[in-house]
Design a protein around this motif. Structure first.
Motif, PDB file in Angstrom:
ATOM      1  N   GLU A   1      26.027  -9.356  -4.877  1.00 29.44           N
ATOM      2  CA  GLU A   1      27.441  -9.034  -4.324  1.00 29.44           C
ATOM      3  C   GLU A   1      27.254  -8.063  -3.010  1.00 29.44           C
ATOM      4  OE1 GLU A   1      30.131 -10.672  -5.232  1.00 29.44           O
ATOM      5  OE2 GLU A   1      29.369 -11.722  -6.776  1.00 29.44           O
ATOM      6  N   LEU A   2      26.315  -7.445  -3.141  1.00 33.06           N
ATOM      7  CA  LEU A   2      25.990  -6.445  -1.972  1.00 33.06           C
ATOM      8  C   LEU A   2      25.135  -6.820  -0.800  1.00 33.06           C
ATOM      9  CD1 LEU A   2      25.721  -3.247  -3.897  1.00 33.06           C
ATOM     10  CD2 LEU A   2      27.900  -4.137  -2.554  1.00 33.06           C
ATOM     11  N   GLY A   3      24.607  -8.202  -1.128  1.00 31.27           N
ATOM     12  CA  GLY A   3      23.480  -8.693  -0.102  1.00 31.27           C
ATOM     13  C   GLY A   3      22.413  -7.879   0.064  1.00 31.27           C
ATOM     14  N   LEU A   4      21.915  -7.322  -0.905  1.00 28.61           N
ATOM     15  CA  LEU A   4      20.699  -6.625  -1.258  1.00 28.61           C
ATOM     16  C   LEU A   4      19.521  -7.543  -1.663  1.00 28.61           C
ATOM     17  CD1 LEU A   4      21.922  -3.048  -2.841  1.00 28.61           C
ATOM     18  CD2 LEU A   4      21.145  -3.583  -0.598  1.00 28.61           C
ATOM     19  N   ASP A   5      18.315  -7.170  -1.123  1.00 32.32           N
ATOM     20  CA  ASP A   5      17.392  -7.985  -1.647  1.00 32.32           C
ATOM     21  C   ASP A   5      16.114  -6.868  -1.791  1.00 32.32           C
ATOM     22  OD1 ASP A   5      15.378  -9.812  -2.157  1.00 32.32           O
ATOM     23  OD2 ASP A   5      14.830 -10.261   0.043  1.00 32.32           O
ATOM     24  N   PHE A   6      15.987  -6.491  -3.327  1.00 29.13           N
ATOM     25  CA  PHE A   6      15.341  -5.165  -3.679  1.00 29.13           C
ATOM     26  C   PHE A   6      13.577  -5.852  -3.677  1.00 29.13           C
ATOM     27  CE2 PHE A   6      19.025  -4.221  -6.617  1.00 29.13           C
ATOM     28  CZ  PHE A   6      19.347  -3.020  -5.823  1.00 29.13           C
ATOM     29  N   LYS A   7      12.996  -4.955  -3.211  1.00 29.95           N
ATOM     30  CA  LYS A   7      11.546  -5.293  -2.950  1.00 29.95           C
ATOM     31  C   LYS A   7      10.941  -3.995  -4.038  1.00 29.95           C
ATOM     32  CE  LYS A   7      11.537  -8.176   0.144  1.00 29.95           C
ATOM     33  NZ  LYS A   7      11.790  -9.712  -0.045  1.00 29.95           N
ATOM     34  N   VAL A   8       9.917  -4.652  -4.717  1.00 28.06           N
ATOM     35  CA  VAL A   8       9.010  -3.771  -5.538  1.00 28.06           C
ATOM     36  C   VAL A   8       7.679  -3.521  -4.999  1.00 28.06           C
ATOM     37  CG1 VAL A   8       8.167  -3.225  -7.816  1.00 28.06           C
ATOM     38  CG2 VAL A   8      10.507  -4.409  -7.342  1.00 28.06           C
ATOM     39  N   MET A   9       7.287  -2.061  -4.853  1.00 26.94           N
ATOM     40  CA  MET A   9       5.981  -1.990  -4.371  1.00 26.94           C
ATOM     41  C   MET A   9       5.394  -0.823  -5.171  1.00 26.94           C
ATOM     42  SD  MET A   9       5.249  -1.098  -0.045  1.00 26.94           S
ATOM     43  CE  MET A   9       5.816  -2.862   0.245  1.00 26.94           C
ATOM     44  N   THR A  10       4.337  -1.002  -5.229  1.00 27.13           N
ATOM     45  CA  THR A  10       3.280   0.274  -5.748  1.00 27.13           C
ATOM     46  C   THR A  10       2.960   1.016  -4.697  1.00 27.13           C
ATOM     47  OG1 THR A  10       0.913  -1.079  -5.600  1.00 27.13           O
ATOM     48  CG2 THR A  10       2.391  -1.319  -7.959  1.00 27.13           C
ATOM     49  N   GLU A  11       2.490   2.314  -5.166  1.00 29.69           N
ATOM     50  CA  GLU A  11       2.156   3.324  -4.211  1.00 29.69           C
ATOM     51  C   GLU A  11       0.879   2.679  -3.552  1.00 29.69           C
ATOM     52  OE1 GLU A  11       1.666   6.763  -1.791  1.00 29.69           O
ATOM     53  OE2 GLU A  11       3.247   6.092  -3.110  1.00 29.69           O
ATOM     54  N   GLU A  12      -0.062   2.004  -4.309  1.00 28.42           N
ATOM     55  CA  GLU A  12      -1.243   1.417  -3.640  1.00 28.42           C
ATOM     56  C   GLU A  12      -1.041   0.491  -2.642  1.00 28.42           C
ATOM     57  OE1 GLU A  12      -4.292  -1.276  -5.673  1.00 28.42           O
ATOM     58  OE2 GLU A  12      -5.253   0.670  -5.988  1.00 28.42           O
ATOM     59  N   LEU A  13       0.008  -0.549  -3.154  1.00 24.61           N
ATOM     60  CA  LEU A  13       0.311  -1.604  -2.226  1.00 24.61           C
ATOM     61  C   LEU A  13       1.126  -0.928  -0.867  1.00 24.61           C
ATOM     62  CD1 LEU A  13       0.414  -4.305  -1.181  1.00 24.61           C
ATOM     63  CD2 LEU A  13       2.565  -4.673  -2.801  1.00 24.61           C
ATOM     64  N   PHE A  14       1.909  -0.024  -1.018  1.00 26.00           N
ATOM     65  CA  PHE A  14       2.537   0.673   0.168  1.00 26.00           C
ATOM     66  C   PHE A  14       1.729   1.366   1.000  1.00 26.00           C
ATOM     67  CE2 PHE A  14       4.431   4.828   1.706  1.00 26.00           C
ATOM     68  CZ  PHE A  14       5.594   4.084   2.616  1.00 26.00           C
ATOM     69  N   GLN A  15       0.447   2.226   0.486  1.00 23.82           N
ATOM     70  CA  GLN A  15      -0.436   2.788   1.311  1.00 23.82           C
ATOM     71  C   GLN A  15      -1.046   1.726   2.419  1.00 23.82           C
ATOM     72  OE1 GLN A  15      -0.902   5.575   2.104  1.00 23.82           O
ATOM     73  NE2 GLN A  15       0.739   6.526   0.732  1.00 23.82           N
ATOM     74  N   GLU A  16      -1.638   0.453   1.459  1.00 19.76           N
ATOM     75  CA  GLU A  16      -2.202  -0.816   2.140  1.00 19.76           C
ATOM     76  C   GLU A  16      -1.459  -1.259   3.385  1.00 19.76           C
ATOM     77  OE1 GLU A  16      -3.232  -3.345  -0.552  1.00 19.76           O
ATOM     78  OE2 GLU A  16      -4.365  -2.415  -1.846  1.00 19.76           O
ATOM     79  N   LYS A  17       0.011  -1.459   3.041  1.00 21.11           N
ATOM     80  CA  LYS A  17       1.012  -2.059   4.044  1.00 21.11           C
ATOM     81  C   LYS A  17       0.933  -1.073   5.226  1.00 21.11           C
ATOM     82  CE  LYS A  17       2.043  -5.859   2.048  1.00 21.11           C
ATOM     83  NZ  LYS A  17       1.473  -7.061   2.569  1.00 21.11           N
ATOM     84  N   VAL A  18       1.105   0.265   4.982  1.00 20.50           N
ATOM     85  CA  VAL A  18       1.253   1.391   6.106  1.00 20.50           C
ATOM     86  C   VAL A  18      -0.037   1.390   6.793  1.00 20.50           C
ATOM     87  CG1 VAL A  18       1.089   3.879   6.568  1.00 20.50           C
ATOM     88  CG2 VAL A  18       2.854   2.942   4.755  1.00 20.50           C
ATOM     89  N   GLN A  19      -1.475   1.273   6.209  1.00 22.64           N
ATOM     90  CA  GLN A  19      -2.492   1.258   6.760  1.00 22.64           C
ATOM     91  C   GLN A  19      -2.524  -0.029   7.938  1.00 22.64           C
ATOM     92  OE1 GLN A  19      -4.426   3.751   7.146  1.00 22.64           O
ATOM     93  NE2 GLN A  19      -3.761   4.898   5.105  1.00 22.64           N
ATOM     94  N   GLU A  20      -2.239  -1.019   7.427  1.00 22.26           N
ATOM     95  CA  GLU A  20      -2.270  -2.499   8.174  1.00 22.26           C
ATOM     96  C   GLU A  20      -1.418  -2.334   9.572  1.00 22.26           C
ATOM     97  OE1 GLU A  20      -0.826  -5.450   5.691  1.00 22.26           O
ATOM     98  OE2 GLU A  20      -2.539  -5.487   4.109  1.00 22.26           O
ATOM     99  N   GLU A  21       0.005  -1.725   9.028  1.00 16.88           N
ATOM    100  CA  GLU A  21       0.722  -1.630  10.388  1.00 16.88           C
ATOM    101  C   GLU A  21       0.166  -0.603  11.387  1.00 16.88           C
ATOM    102  OE1 GLU A  21       3.685  -3.245  11.098  1.00 16.88           O
ATOM    103  OE2 GLU A  21       3.012  -4.511   9.643  1.00 16.88           O
ATOM    104  N   LEU A  22      -0.409   0.670  10.827  1.00 16.78           N
ATOM    105  CA  LEU A  22      -0.965   1.362  11.848  1.00 16.78           C
ATOM    106  C   LEU A  22      -2.152   0.957  12.750  1.00 16.78           C
ATOM    107  CD1 LEU A  22      -0.573   4.754   9.726  1.00 16.78           C
ATOM    108  CD2 LEU A  22       0.771   4.228  11.639  1.00 16.78           C
TER     109      LEU A  22
END
Length: 130
Positions: A83-104
């Motif tokens: 109803e709100l047009g939200l698309d929740f994403k679930v991420m572990t701390e480990e996966l979050f850190q990997e994604k940040v490292q990739e972007e940097l």
């Protein structure tokens, strides 16, 4: 979180029973999802009564969810997201850190330097802290 606060938090959590730790974690998860819902509702100027009507529940139930008296189930969260047009994403701390490292790395931040950890933003009641 400073080291002293983290140490105190860890000590407190270690003193809690397993069941209390599970209940505490469930409360945090519920508040994280509902915080995002609340933020979106503010953005589109929707009140709790309107949300209740859209997802087929009562305004009092929605109020109980946001007060923390009750926890949302997956069906309620799915209805809210639709109803709100939200698309929740679930991420572990480990996966979050990997994604940040990739972007940097894409921007050459680590050229000639060791990698670093980035603190995950905390979401509380729809607001992010930096």
């Amino acid at each position: 979180m400073t080291d002293s606060i983290k140490n105190e938090w860890d000590a407190l959590m270690n003193e809690m029973s397993y069941e209390d730790q599970v209940a505490s974690k469930a409360d945090v998860l519920a508040l994280q999802y509902l915080g995002l819902v609340d933020k979106k509702m503010e953005e589109i100027h929707m009140n709790k009564k309107e949300l209740a009507d859209k997802i087929g529940t009562s305004a009092s139930f929605i109020t109980q969810l946001f007060r923390g008296d009750r926890k949302p189930n997956w069906n309620i969260l799915a209805k809210m997201s639709m109803e709100l047009g939200l698309d929740f994403k679930v991420m572990t701390e480990e996966l979050f850190q990997e994604k940040v490292q990739e972007e940097l790395k894409k921007y050459g931040v680590f050229e000639g330097r060791s990698e670093m950890r980035v603190a995950e933003p905390k979401v509380e009641y729809g607001k992010t802290s930096e």
